[in-house]
Design an enzyme around this catalytic site. Structure first.
Site, PDB file in Angstrom:
ATOM      1  N   SER A 140     -11.817  85.011  56.032  1.00 28.67           N
ATOM      2  CA  SER A 140     -12.198  86.149  56.862  1.00 28.67           C
ATOM      3  C   SER A 140     -13.606  86.034  57.461  1.00 28.67           C
ATOM      4  CB  SER A 140     -12.040  87.410  56.010  1.00 28.67           C
ATOM      5  OG  SER A 140     -12.255  88.548  56.740  1.00 28.67           O
ATOM      6  N   GLU A 154     -11.301 101.349  56.786  1.00 33.85           N
ATOM      7  CA  GLU A 154     -12.578 101.198  56.109  1.00 33.85           C
ATOM      8  C   GLU A 154     -13.633 101.276  57.204  1.00 33.85           C
ATOM      9  OE1 GLU A 154     -12.202  98.677  52.141  1.00 33.85           O
ATOM     10  OE2 GLU A 154     -11.980  97.409  53.894  1.00 33.85           O
ATOM     11  N   ASP A 207     -10.642  86.270  60.762  1.00 33.12           N
ATOM     12  CA  ASP A 207      -9.181  86.144  60.703  1.00 33.12           C
ATOM     13  C   ASP A 207      -8.480  87.276  61.454  1.00 33.12           C
ATOM     14  OD1 ASP A 207      -9.922  88.028  58.825  1.00 33.12           O
ATOM     15  OD2 ASP A 207      -8.342  87.514  57.403  1.00 33.12           O
ATOM     16  N   ARG A 219     -21.844 100.751  43.317  1.00 30.91           N
ATOM     17  CA  ARG A 219     -20.657 100.150  42.693  1.00 30.91           C
ATOM     18  C   ARG A 219     -20.775  98.624  42.753  1.00 30.91           C
ATOM     19  NH1 ARG A 219     -17.921  98.123  47.067  1.00 30.91           N
ATOM     20  NH2 ARG A 219     -16.131  97.371  45.882  1.00 30.91           N
ATOM     21  N   ALA A 220     -20.094  97.974  41.815  1.00 24.22           N
ATOM     22  CA  ALA A 220     -20.076  96.513  41.819  1.00 24.22           C
ATOM     23  C   ALA A 220     -19.186  96.054  42.964  1.00 24.22           C
ATOM     24  CB  ALA A 220     -19.536  96.005  40.494  1.00 24.22           C
ATOM     25  N   SER A 221     -19.659  95.083  43.743  1.00 31.63           N
ATOM     26  CA  SER A 221     -18.822  94.522  44.807  1.00 31.63           C
ATOM     27  C   SER A 221     -17.631  93.800  44.181  1.00 31.63           C
ATOM     28  CB  SER A 221     -19.654  93.537  45.633  1.00 31.63           C
ATOM     29  OG  SER A 221     -18.793  92.647  46.310  1.00 31.63           O
TER      30      SER A 221
HETATM   31  P1  NG1 Z   1     -16.800  94.713  48.372  1.00 33.11           P
HETATM   32  O1  NG1 Z   1     -17.499  93.405  48.324  1.00 33.11           O
HETATM   33  O2  NG1 Z   1     -15.966  95.026  47.170  1.00 33.11           O
HETATM   34  O3  NG1 Z   1     -17.773  95.824  48.710  1.00 33.11           O
HETATM   35  C1  NG1 Z   1     -15.993  94.204  50.878  1.00 33.11           C
HETATM   36  C2  NG1 Z   1     -16.045  95.366  51.819  1.00 33.11           C
HETATM   37  C3  NG1 Z   1     -14.717  96.106  51.773  1.00 33.11           C
HETATM   38  C4  NG1 Z   1     -13.529  95.176  51.996  1.00 33.11           C
HETATM   39  C5  NG1 Z   1     -13.651  93.942  51.112  1.00 33.11           C
HETATM   40  C6  NG1 Z   1     -12.575  92.914  51.381  1.00 33.11           C
HETATM   41  C7  NG1 Z   1     -17.925  96.864  52.318  1.00 33.11           C
HETATM   42  C8  NG1 Z   1     -18.952  97.796  51.795  1.00 33.11           C
HETATM   43  N1  NG1 Z   1     -17.105  96.313  51.432  1.00 33.11           N
HETATM   44  O4  NG1 Z   1     -15.758  94.692  49.570  1.00 33.11           O
HETATM   45  O5  NG1 Z   1     -14.733  97.150  52.690  1.00 33.11           O
HETATM   46  O6  NG1 Z   1     -13.380  94.864  53.346  1.00 33.11           O
HETATM   47  O7  NG1 Z   1     -14.936  93.333  51.237  1.00 33.11           O
HETATM   48  O8  NG1 Z   1     -12.886  92.024  52.407  1.00 33.11           O
HETATM   49  O9  NG1 Z   1     -17.854  96.652  53.530  1.00 33.11           O
HETATM   50 ZN    ZN Z   2     -10.748  89.642  57.775  1.00 29.20          ZN
END
Ligand code: NG1
Ligand code: ZN
Length: 534
Positions: free
Chosen positions: A64, A377, A283, A502-504
């Site tokens: 992506s 999102e 992507d 929050r944890a990513s």
């Molecule tokens: P994480 O890394 O869990 O915050 C990010 C994006 C999500 C989603 C995912 C999957 C933000 C804040 N977070 O997640 O919206 O798109 O990647 O690709 O943009």
């Molecule tokens: Zn993508």
């Protein structure tokens, strides 16, 4: 077969000491670590297909919006939705099995899940334009062959095209057929629906489309061959950043993620003030719009703005079609949605808003609870899903006036134009163009429907992100104990303050989001919360 799988897997050994996890976006990492993972994903696809009686599973090789040296792999379930959650764990287990235990773990999963090894298995796959793609395809093909899986290699595709083809393959020849099982079928479906949805309306001026130098570029150019040109009232599109020959240019200084995080146009854009612009990601499953306002500078029209635009338009159409009493329209967001957008949907548009954890699978699932479920999102990943009742109403309601007939016709067209499987940048792009044409809106008019609260998103490096546990759709921390109370007391000091940590799920970090009445207060709150979790 076991010896053959073992022999093949020895050509794709797992690197020592590496722990893999199937996350919100499948497996994603530096491409040179992925060979064993992709091989094992091929085995999981075989199991999943057999478990579902031989239905076709999709496999997409992409990372992506990540940098060019990364890659990733994710699985698509038969109806084109994301892999069922419980199977993420099985994928993780198989990916982490020691080389010598691989066949044992594979057979154990087969037994535990009561899978008949004699059931035929089928898979289709595609990849994005990354240089590491072809080698990873070889690992995948080896696993599919040795597990006795029949497969079709679709070469280069956008992620949503692969989702489309997975659904088409599994519904072919049934009353639920989703479309012709080919890339051409995808373009034809989109372009026919677009012409019908536009209903003779035209867009004003050109749309500049930044393709992130990814697979969206060649696929958009292909789609354009099927779309009407400006002469017959169609689209005028300027394609930029469509270089797929130089692999290093992917997502570099361009693309949806760059524009969203840097809050600026790609430097390569030649668009003039007030011109409509959009950016896809690597992507082409995400899209965001923007324009340069001569007075206020760069203006971002993100996923929240696309969701409110779509909800407004579909709401108007269902009223005109006299279906608003029977169809429930709702908007699904995550905690990252701007508070002003939530307020606008609930108070101005009068639709319910549901908040889910981050990750499209959660949003998609919640959206299917509505007759018309709009989900995005904030970063631009999303779509609109229609319930079987909604589709039935669009197609079988007998119109009693020309206005009602027109609205029903447009709703039918939208249900074909909008990708029902997953967020799709090309489909979403045509949806936005359709709505702006119907409303005769410039991006500026769209932008002023509501004003975003100033906000800040910060990435915080921590020792161990796994100690951060959340509840309430990730909006409250339950662990570490006491941190949420401290966060609450910080937020209380700010007018219109809201913040969460929050944890990513995709990076080794904690994300802090903050919004407040003014720019400096939002920055200040984000800084203070970041200091709290660091
Ligand atoms: P994480 O890394 O869990 O915050 C990010 C994006 C999500 C989603 C995912 C999957 C933000 C804040 N977070 O997640 O919206 O798109 O990647 O690709 O943009
Ligand atoms: Zn993508």
């Amino acid at each position: 077969m076991d010896e053959a799988i073992l022999a093949a897997s020895n050509k794709h050994p797992k690197p020592d000491g590496k722990v893999f996890q199937y996350g919100t976006a499948g497996f994603r990492m530096k491409a040179n670590l992925l060979d064993s993972v992709v091989f094992r994903v091929g085995l999981i696809a075989a199991l999943r297909s057999r478990k579902l009686g031989g239905q076709t599973i999709g496999i997409m090789i992409t990372a992506s919006h990540n940098p060019p040296e990364d890659n990733g792999v994710k699985l698509v379930d038969p109806m084109g939705d994301m892999l069922e959650s419980s199977w993420e764990q099985y994928s993780t287990e198989l990916a982490n099995a020691a080389n010598e235990d691989l066949v044992k773990v594979y057979r154990k999963l087969e037994q535990d899940l009561r899978i008949d090894p004699a059931t035929p298995a089928k898979a289709i796959f595609a990849r994005d334009t990354r240089a590491s793609g072809p080698a990873l395809v070889k690992a995948l093909v080896n696993a599919l062959k040795e597990s006795g899986t029949e497969y079709t290699d679709y070469g280069l595709l956008t992620t949503p095209q692969l989702h489309y083809l997975t659904r088409c393959t599994n519904t072919e020849g049934t009353p639920q057929s989703y479309g012709e099982v080919s890339e051409k079928g995808y373009y034809e479906k989109l372009s026919e629906a677009f012409v019908r949805a536009m209903d003779g309306k035209t867009t004003k001026g050109a749309l500049t489309v930044d393709c992130a130098n990814g697979v969206g570029g060649p696929k958009l150019k292909e789609l354009l061959k099927y779309l009407p040109t400006t002469v017959d009232g169609g689209l005028q599109i300027n394609v930029i950043n469509d270089d797929v020959l130089n692999p290093d240019s992917l997502n570099s200084e361009c693309g949806a993620d760059f524009v969203k995080t840097k809050q600026r146009s790609p430097p390569s854009s030649k668009a003039a003030s007030n011109d409509r612009c959009c950016s896809l990601d690597g992507d082409a499953d995400r899209i965001i719009f923007y324009f340069n306002d001569p007075e206020h500078g760069f203006r971002l029209l993100d996923g929240d703005k696309i969701a409110t635009l779509a909800a407004t338009f579909i709401g108007d159409l269902t009223r005109a079609a006299r279906l608003s009493d029977e169809l429930r329209i709702g908007v699904v967001q995550t905690a990252y949605a701007n508070g002003a957008s939530t307020n606008y949907v609930e108070k101005t548009l009068g639709f319910p808003v549901v908040c889910t954890p981050t990750g499209v699978k959660w949003l998609h699932h919640a959206a299917t609870k509505f007759d018309v479920g709009v989900y995005f999102e904030a970063n631009g990943h999303g779509t609109v899903v229609f319930s079987p009742q909604a589709l039935k109403a669009f197609y079988t309601t007998k119109p009693e006036s020309p206005a009602q007939a027109t609205a029903l016709n447009t709703l039918q067209a939208l249900s074909e134009l909008i990708n029902q499987t997953v967020g799709d940048a090309l489909s979403d792009m045509l949806l936005v163009e359709t709505i702006l044409a119907h409303k005769v809106w410039t991006p500026r008019e769209w932008d002023t429907t509501y004003i975003d609260l100033p906000n800040r998103l910060v990435r915080v490096e921590v020792n161990d992100r796994n100690i951060f546990k959340t509840t309430n759709a990730e909006r409250k921390l339950v662990e570490p104990h006491g941190t949420q109370q401290q966060l609450d007391s910080l937020v209380a000091k700010f007018k219109d303050g809201r913040s969460f940590a929050r944890a990513s799920g995709t990076e080794d970090a904690v994300r802090v989001y903050a919004e407040a009445a003014t720019r400096s207060e939002a920055d200040d709150l984000a800084r203070q919360v970041a200091a709290l979790v660091r």
